[in-house]
Design a protein around this motif. Structure first.
Motif, short mmCIF file in Angstrom:
data_model
loop_
_atom_site.label_atom_id
_atom_site.label_comp_id
_atom_site.label_asym_id
_atom_site.label_seq_id
_atom_site.Cartn_x
_atom_site.Cartn_y
_atom_site.Cartn_z
N GLU A 154 -2.69 6.83 22.32
CA GLU A 154 -1.66 6.63 23.34
C GLU A 154 -0.40 7.45 23.07
N GLY A 155 -0.35 8.08 21.89
CA GLY A 155 0.77 8.97 21.59
C GLY A 155 1.67 8.55 20.47
N PHE A 156 1.35 7.46 19.77
CA PHE A 156 2.19 7.03 18.66
C PHE A 156 1.90 7.86 17.42
N ASP A 157 2.98 8.28 16.74
CA ASP A 157 2.83 9.06 15.50
C ASP A 157 2.47 8.16 14.32
N ILE A 158 2.97 6.93 14.33
CA ILE A 158 2.76 5.98 13.24
C ILE A 158 2.33 4.63 13.83
N VAL A 159 1.20 4.12 13.34
CA VAL A 159 0.73 2.79 13.72
C VAL A 159 0.60 1.99 12.43
N TYR A 160 1.29 0.88 12.33
CA TYR A 160 1.32 0.14 11.07
C TYR A 160 0.98 -1.33 11.28
N LEU B 47 10.32 8.77 14.16
CA LEU B 47 9.33 9.21 15.14
C LEU B 47 8.87 8.04 16.03
N ASN B 48 7.76 8.22 16.68
CA ASN B 48 7.26 7.25 17.66
C ASN B 48 6.27 6.32 16.96
N ARG B 49 6.61 5.05 16.80
CA ARG B 49 5.77 4.16 16.01
C ARG B 49 5.61 2.81 16.69
N ILE C 165 6.13 13.11 4.57
CA ILE C 165 6.15 12.25 3.38
C ILE C 165 6.06 13.09 2.12
N LEU C 166 5.14 14.05 2.10
CA LEU C 166 4.95 14.88 0.91
C LEU C 166 6.14 15.81 0.65
N SER C 167 6.80 16.25 1.72
CA SER C 167 7.93 17.16 1.55
C SER C 167 9.14 16.49 0.91
N ASN C 168 9.17 15.15 0.96
CA ASN C 168 10.29 14.42 0.36
C ASN C 168 10.30 14.53 -1.15
N GLN C 169 9.12 14.67 -1.76
CA GLN C 169 8.97 14.86 -3.20
C GLN C 169 9.71 13.80 -4.00
N ASN C 170 9.57 12.55 -3.58
CA ASN C 170 10.22 11.44 -4.27
C ASN C 170 9.53 11.19 -5.61
N THR C 171 10.30 11.08 -6.69
CA THR C 171 9.73 10.85 -8.01
C THR C 171 9.36 9.38 -8.23
N PHE C 172 9.81 8.51 -7.33
CA PHE C 172 9.50 7.08 -7.41
C PHE C 172 9.01 6.64 -6.03
N PRO C 173 7.78 7.05 -5.65
CA PRO C 173 7.34 6.89 -4.27
C PRO C 173 7.16 5.44 -3.85
N PHE C 174 7.50 5.16 -2.62
CA PHE C 174 7.28 3.86 -1.99
C PHE C 174 6.92 4.16 -0.54
N ILE C 175 5.63 4.22 -0.26
CA ILE C 175 5.12 4.82 0.96
C ILE C 175 5.67 4.15 2.21
N ARG C 176 5.75 2.84 2.23
CA ARG C 176 6.22 2.17 3.45
C ARG C 176 7.67 2.50 3.76
N SER C 177 8.49 2.72 2.72
CA SER C 177 9.87 3.15 2.96
C SER C 177 9.92 4.58 3.48
N GLU C 178 9.03 5.42 2.96
CA GLU C 178 8.96 6.80 3.43
C GLU C 178 8.61 6.84 4.92
N ILE C 179 7.66 5.99 5.32
CA ILE C 179 7.25 5.94 6.72
C ILE C 179 8.40 5.48 7.60
N ALA C 180 9.13 4.45 7.14
CA ALA C 180 10.26 3.93 7.92
C ALA C 180 11.36 4.99 8.06
N TYR C 181 11.59 5.73 6.98
CA TYR C 181 12.65 6.74 6.97
C TYR C 181 12.37 7.85 7.97
N ILE C 182 11.12 8.21 8.12
CA ILE C 182 10.75 9.33 9.00
C ILE C 182 11.10 9.05 10.45
#
Length: 230
Positions: A117-123, A191-193, A172-189
């Protein structure tokens, strides 16, 4: 919408020999439901399991080329395991799910439909959980504390159980976080979710490798990643 060719599934594993056969049987049935529209790859990121997990995955790979495995040099933890998977999958969309089936594999078509339907992120938004009221309260307090002090929006009750585009993966990968927390990375981005509410199920077999004391570094990672408060 042009239908992409490939959906990649990332599934972190550490000593899950009892759950892998059940998960595999359930996820391939989902693949069959969608096989006329998509191809699939299932990447197990093996956190140096000490049981028969790796041998099981290899046996499935021999008969099913969609199954792949990435074995880390040691157990780097769940978040780093997911991050490693993101670096290696090739799909137009990426789906993250645990092997214990607490997040039901059968929900994948609902995630795919929202993506179509066009969503970039489905969680996934976890409603009920098969755990003690104390743990449920602890989780709710953490999410709301994190939201209070975060520098940007925090999605309440969100988990890594999600599907997103390869563009989101690249961000997500371009952020290069040394202490990754994927759900925070997704929220930070941003886009359409969109979120999909569901009730978490009981672990299908075996014992969890994740306990209450391991929640503290997990919680700290979430706070550090999303806030400059500390």
């Amino acid at each position: 919408m042009k239908k992409p060719n490939l959906i990649s599934i990332i599934c972190p594993v550490f000593n899950e020999e009892k759950t892998i056969p059940i998960f595999y049987e359930r996820i391939v049935k989902v693949f069959d439901l969608l096989k006329n529209k998509y191809d699939f790859e299932l990447l197990f990121t093996n956190n140096r399991s000490t049981d028969q997990s790796l041998e099981l995955i290899k046996s499935y790979h021999k008969k099913d080329p969609r199954i792949k495995v990435l074995t880390l040099s040691r157990n780097f933890g769940y978040q780093s395991s997911v991050l490693s998977g993101l670096k290696h999958v090739q799909g137009d969309a990426i789906f993250i799910i645990d092997v214990d089936c607490e997040d039901p594999p059968e929900l994948l078509p609902k995630f795919v439909k929202k993506w179509e339907e066009g969503f970039d992120i489905v969680y996934g938004v976890r409603q009920k959980r098969p755990e003690s009221k104390f743990l449920q309260l602890f989780r709710k307090m953490f999410y709301r504390l994190n939201k209070l002090i975060s520098d940007y929006e925090v999605i309440l009750d969100m988990a890594e159980f999600s599907l997103f585009t390869d563009y989101v993966r690249d961000l997500i990968l371009s952020n290069q976080n040394t202490f990754p927390f994927i759900r925070s990375e997704i929220a930070y981005i941003g886009l359409n979710r969109v979120g999909i509410s569901y009730d978490r199920e009981k672990r299908v077999a075996g014992k969890s490798n994740y306990n209450f004391f391991q929640m503290f570094p997990f919680a700290i990672a979430g706070i550090i990643t999303s806030s400059t408060f500390l």
